[in-house]
Motif scaffolding. Sequence first.
Motif, PDB file in Angstrom:
ATOM      1  N   LEU A  46      53.971 -64.894  -9.776  1.00 55.54           N
ATOM      2  CA  LEU A  46      54.199 -66.323  -9.611  1.00 55.54           C
ATOM      3  C   LEU A  46      55.382 -66.560  -8.687  1.00 55.54           C
ATOM      4  CD1 LEU A  46      53.933 -67.646 -13.297  1.00 55.54           C
ATOM      5  CD2 LEU A  46      52.186 -67.795 -11.500  1.00 55.54           C
ATOM      6  N   ASN A  47      55.231 -67.479  -7.753  1.00 55.83           N
ATOM      7  CA  ASN A  47      56.350 -67.904  -6.929  1.00 55.83           C
ATOM      8  C   ASN A  47      56.857 -69.223  -7.501  1.00 55.83           C
ATOM      9  OD1 ASN A  47      58.247 -68.229  -4.926  1.00 55.83           O
ATOM     10  ND2 ASN A  47      56.785 -68.680  -3.289  1.00 55.83           N
ATOM     11  N   VAL A  48      58.096 -69.220  -7.990  1.00 54.71           N
ATOM     12  CA  VAL A  48      58.677 -70.389  -8.665  1.00 54.71           C
ATOM     13  C   VAL A  48      59.855 -70.903  -7.838  1.00 54.71           C
ATOM     14  CG1 VAL A  48      59.713 -71.254 -10.787  1.00 54.71           C
ATOM     15  CG2 VAL A  48      57.972 -69.455 -10.898  1.00 54.71           C
ATOM     16  N   TRP A  49      59.762 -72.142  -7.403  1.00 57.13           N
ATOM     17  CA  TRP A  49      60.794 -72.732  -6.539  1.00 57.13           C
ATOM     18  C   TRP A  49      61.785 -73.594  -7.319  1.00 57.13           C
ATOM     19  CZ3 TRP A  49      59.806 -74.866  -1.017  1.00 57.13           C
ATOM     20  CH2 TRP A  49      59.309 -73.851  -0.193  1.00 57.13           C
ATOM     21  N   TYR A  50      63.076 -73.443  -6.951  1.00 58.45           N
ATOM     22  CA  TYR A  50      64.143 -74.322  -7.426  1.00 58.45           C
ATOM     23  C   TYR A  50      64.948 -74.787  -6.213  1.00 58.45           C
ATOM     24  CZ  TYR A  50      63.422 -72.165 -12.055  1.00 58.45           C
ATOM     25  OH  TYR A  50      62.893 -71.708 -13.246  1.00 58.45           O
ATOM     26  N   LEU A  96      51.413 -77.675   2.043  1.00 58.73           N
ATOM     27  CA  LEU A  96      50.234 -77.803   2.903  1.00 58.73           C
ATOM     28  C   LEU A  96      49.742 -76.454   3.401  1.00 58.73           C
ATOM     29  CD1 LEU A  96      51.419 -80.876   5.031  1.00 58.73           C
ATOM     30  CD2 LEU A  96      49.914 -80.880   3.032  1.00 58.73           C
ATOM     31  N   THR A  97      50.398 -75.370   2.984  1.00 58.28           N
ATOM     32  CA  THR A  97      50.062 -74.036   3.473  1.00 58.28           C
ATOM     33  C   THR A  97      49.638 -73.112   2.334  1.00 58.28           C
ATOM     34  OG1 THR A  97      52.257 -73.045   3.205  1.00 58.28           O
ATOM     35  CG2 THR A  97      51.892 -74.398   5.172  1.00 58.28           C
ATOM     36  N   ASP A  98      49.172 -71.923   2.709  1.00 55.08           N
ATOM     37  CA  ASP A  98      48.791 -70.922   1.704  1.00 55.08           C
ATOM     38  C   ASP A  98      50.010 -70.317   1.019  1.00 55.08           C
ATOM     39  OD1 ASP A  98      46.121 -71.270   2.272  1.00 55.08           O
ATOM     40  OD2 ASP A  98      46.030 -69.629   3.730  1.00 55.08           O
ATOM     41  N   ALA A  99      51.190 -70.561   1.554  1.00 55.25           N
ATOM     42  CA  ALA A  99      52.414 -70.018   0.968  1.00 55.25           C
ATOM     43  C   ALA A  99      53.016 -70.951  -0.077  1.00 55.25           C
ATOM     44  CB  ALA A  99      53.444 -69.759   2.079  1.00 55.25           C
ATOM     45  N   ALA A 100      52.308 -71.978  -0.470  1.00 51.81           N
ATOM     46  CA  ALA A 100      52.823 -72.951  -1.440  1.00 51.81           C
ATOM     47  C   ALA A 100      53.178 -72.259  -2.750  1.00 51.81           C
ATOM     48  CB  ALA A 100      51.785 -74.038  -1.688  1.00 51.81           C
ATOM     49  N   PRO A 101      54.275 -72.658  -3.396  1.00 54.51           N
ATOM     50  CA  PRO A 101      54.670 -72.047  -4.668  1.00 54.51           C
ATOM     51  C   PRO A 101      53.682 -72.378  -5.779  1.00 54.51           C
ATOM     52  CG  PRO A 101      56.015 -73.978  -4.210  1.00 54.51           C
ATOM     53  CD  PRO A 101      55.219 -73.720  -2.976  1.00 54.51           C
ATOM     54  N   ASP A 102      53.641 -71.524  -6.795  1.00 55.46           N
ATOM     55  CA  ASP A 102      52.792 -71.763  -7.958  1.00 55.46           C
ATOM     56  C   ASP A 102      53.403 -72.797  -8.898  1.00 55.46           C
ATOM     57  OD1 ASP A 102      50.680 -69.573  -7.591  1.00 55.46           O
ATOM     58  OD2 ASP A 102      52.545 -68.424  -7.500  1.00 55.46           O
ATOM     59  N   VAL A 103      54.726 -72.715  -9.027  1.00 58.60           N
ATOM     60  CA  VAL A 103      55.487 -73.635  -9.875  1.00 58.60           C
ATOM     61  C   VAL A 103      56.659 -74.138  -9.050  1.00 58.60           C
ATOM     62  CG1 VAL A 103      56.842 -73.893 -11.994  1.00 58.60           C
ATOM     63  CG2 VAL A 103      54.869 -72.348 -11.957  1.00 58.60           C
ATOM     64  N   PHE A 104      56.937 -75.439  -9.143  1.00 61.36           N
ATOM     65  CA  PHE A 104      58.071 -75.981  -8.399  1.00 61.36           C
ATOM     66  C   PHE A 104      58.625 -77.192  -9.125  1.00 61.36           C
ATOM     67  CE2 PHE A 104      54.087 -77.627  -6.729  1.00 61.36           C
ATOM     68  CZ  PHE A 104      54.271 -79.010  -6.709  1.00 61.36           C
ATOM     69  N   GLU A 105      59.884 -77.473  -8.856  1.00 69.65           N
ATOM     70  CA  GLU A 105      60.514 -78.637  -9.458  1.00 69.65           C
ATOM     71  C   GLU A 105      60.588 -79.763  -8.434  1.00 69.65           C
ATOM     72  OE1 GLU A 105      64.433 -77.516 -10.689  1.00 69.65           O
ATOM     73  OE2 GLU A 105      65.198 -77.380  -8.643  1.00 69.65           O
ATOM     74  N   ALA A 314      48.227 -77.297  -8.354  1.00 68.02           N
ATOM     75  CA  ALA A 314      46.820 -77.315  -8.771  1.00 68.02           C
ATOM     76  C   ALA A 314      45.918 -76.562  -7.805  1.00 68.02           C
ATOM     77  CB  ALA A 314      46.334 -78.757  -8.906  1.00 68.02           C
ATOM     78  N   LYS A 315      46.386 -76.337  -6.584  1.00 67.65           N
ATOM     79  CA  LYS A 315      45.584 -75.651  -5.573  1.00 67.65           C
ATOM     80  C   LYS A 315      45.975 -74.185  -5.427  1.00 67.65           C
ATOM     81  CE  LYS A 315      44.875 -79.927  -2.951  1.00 67.65           C
ATOM     82  NZ  LYS A 315      45.000 -80.600  -1.636  1.00 67.65           N
ATOM     83  N   GLY A 316      46.874 -73.725  -6.274  1.00 65.97           N
ATOM     84  CA  GLY A 316      47.312 -72.336  -6.209  1.00 65.97           C
ATOM     85  C   GLY A 316      46.287 -71.374  -6.791  1.00 65.97           C
ATOM     86  N   ARG A 317      46.540 -70.093  -6.591  1.00 61.23           N
ATOM     87  CA  ARG A 317      45.620 -69.058  -7.083  1.00 61.23           C
ATOM     88  C   ARG A 317      45.919 -68.657  -8.521  1.00 61.23           C
ATOM     89  NH1 ARG A 317      46.772 -67.536  -1.758  1.00 61.23           N
ATOM     90  NH2 ARG A 317      48.515 -66.244  -2.457  1.00 61.23           N
ATOM     91  N   ASN A 318      47.037 -69.127  -9.059  1.00 61.70           N
ATOM     92  CA  ASN A 318      47.471 -68.645 -10.372  1.00 61.70           C
ATOM     93  C   ASN A 318      47.771 -69.805 -11.328  1.00 61.70           C
ATOM     94  OD1 ASN A 318      47.619 -65.845  -9.353  1.00 61.70           O
ATOM     95  ND2 ASN A 318      49.380 -66.607  -8.206  1.00 61.70           N
ATOM     96  N   VAL A 319      46.874 -70.772 -11.404  1.00 60.29           N
ATOM     97  CA  VAL A 319      47.133 -71.974 -12.185  1.00 60.29           C
ATOM     98  C   VAL A 319      47.344 -71.648 -13.664  1.00 60.29           C
ATOM     99  CG1 VAL A 319      46.193 -74.178 -12.965  1.00 60.29           C
ATOM    100  CG2 VAL A 319      45.944 -73.485 -10.573  1.00 60.29           C
TER     101      VAL A 319
END
Length: 427
Positions: A46-50, A96-105, A314-319
């Motif tokens: 998971l990529n989680v952004w803060y 807007l890209t494939d690099a979008a985080p799975d979780v973000f604040e 919602a568009k991630g691979r690891n919902v």
Amino acid sequence: MSARRSELSRRGFLTGSLLVAAGTVLTTACSTDPTGGSSSGAGTTLNVWYHAYGEAGTQQAVLRYATAFTKANPDIAVKVTWVPGDYAGKLNATLLTDAAPDVFEIGDFSESLARRGQIAALDDVYGAARSDFNATALDSVTVDGKLHGVKMIDDVMMLYYRKSALAKAGITPPTSYDGLVAAAKALSTGKSKGLFVGNDGIGDSPILAVWSNGGDLVTPDGKVAFGSPRALEALTGLKRLHDDKSLLLGFTTDWWDPAAFTQGVVPMQWCGLWAMPAVSTALGDDFGVLPWPAYRAGGTSAVRVGGWTSCVNAKGRNVAAAKKFVQWLWVQQSDLQKDFAEGYGFHVPPRTSVAATARKLSAGPAKETTALAAKYGKHNPGTWDTAVSSAFSAAAAKIAGGQGDPAALLADAVKKAQSEIDKQLGR
């Protein structure tokens, strides 16, 4: 800390990603690319952004939380990505890209993310704990009856006043707008001013004015409401503070920093709970807190509640894994929620049971602030994006400054704001 304040004041920190797998920090990848990082042997990463919190220890705290999560869920690695600078801009571009985080604040919640299908509904994440979240935290993330985020921290904004300064002037802490205007005028002497709401003399005051006279900004169905007679009355009333020359303008830092108050430049300042440790250190117990007072009978006092919310792409691979992480950290781990709220800054946990056990909120002005938030707390609507708020603020500034016909200015702002909201809602 509020989203608006973070955009103004965050400094330092390289953008970096730290990968946590099997409960251990494996790699570090610091760069100017907020999507950096690496993979691990876990089945899911998971990529989680803060955003880059300014409070010391926060980055280390979220890494500890990730480590604890992977110990409990060794099949899921967590890459913590720390993003300084224009967090909102970087996030919106990356989504807007494939690099979008799975979780973000996100800071002030945006309905458009839900309506575009960008963030997942999280009703199932809350489960039985839903009733333990305060009403403002739930209402602020609700779109079409579904919850699209989990509030992490509430940032309460209220009025600070210097007890000794008011007592010396024979002034009772104001409980009405007339009282606030009178106090600000009486406390202004020579070059000293009685009240600081922002370097522009506006800050949050137009929003507070509308709320304090029983008005609203936008209705739940997306209709602009700040053009009502009550809103116009209260916004026009802001001119009194400017005519009296009671407002501090152009200070070295803005309203989110308590320096003008702690340094004795003003005896009253609109600021936030996050500033209370600094205020207490500087002034001891020589300060109190108040809501923005009711404009008149029939209105209501108001405090603004901002904060940060955890969302799932919602568009991630690891919902499914992303929901599991959000549920584990922000719904199930009450000790970590309390740690995050009071260990590295000063915030209110959105869960009532957690807030009730937060030691730093249990006494004095902090306890009073928590009570004010529960009684008078209001949040900006989810449609309150930059275009909408700018139209409103520009009109309010002209009204307060006596530049043009108030009714005409507000009517024009309503038209502009409604057009922008209609775009958001696709109508």
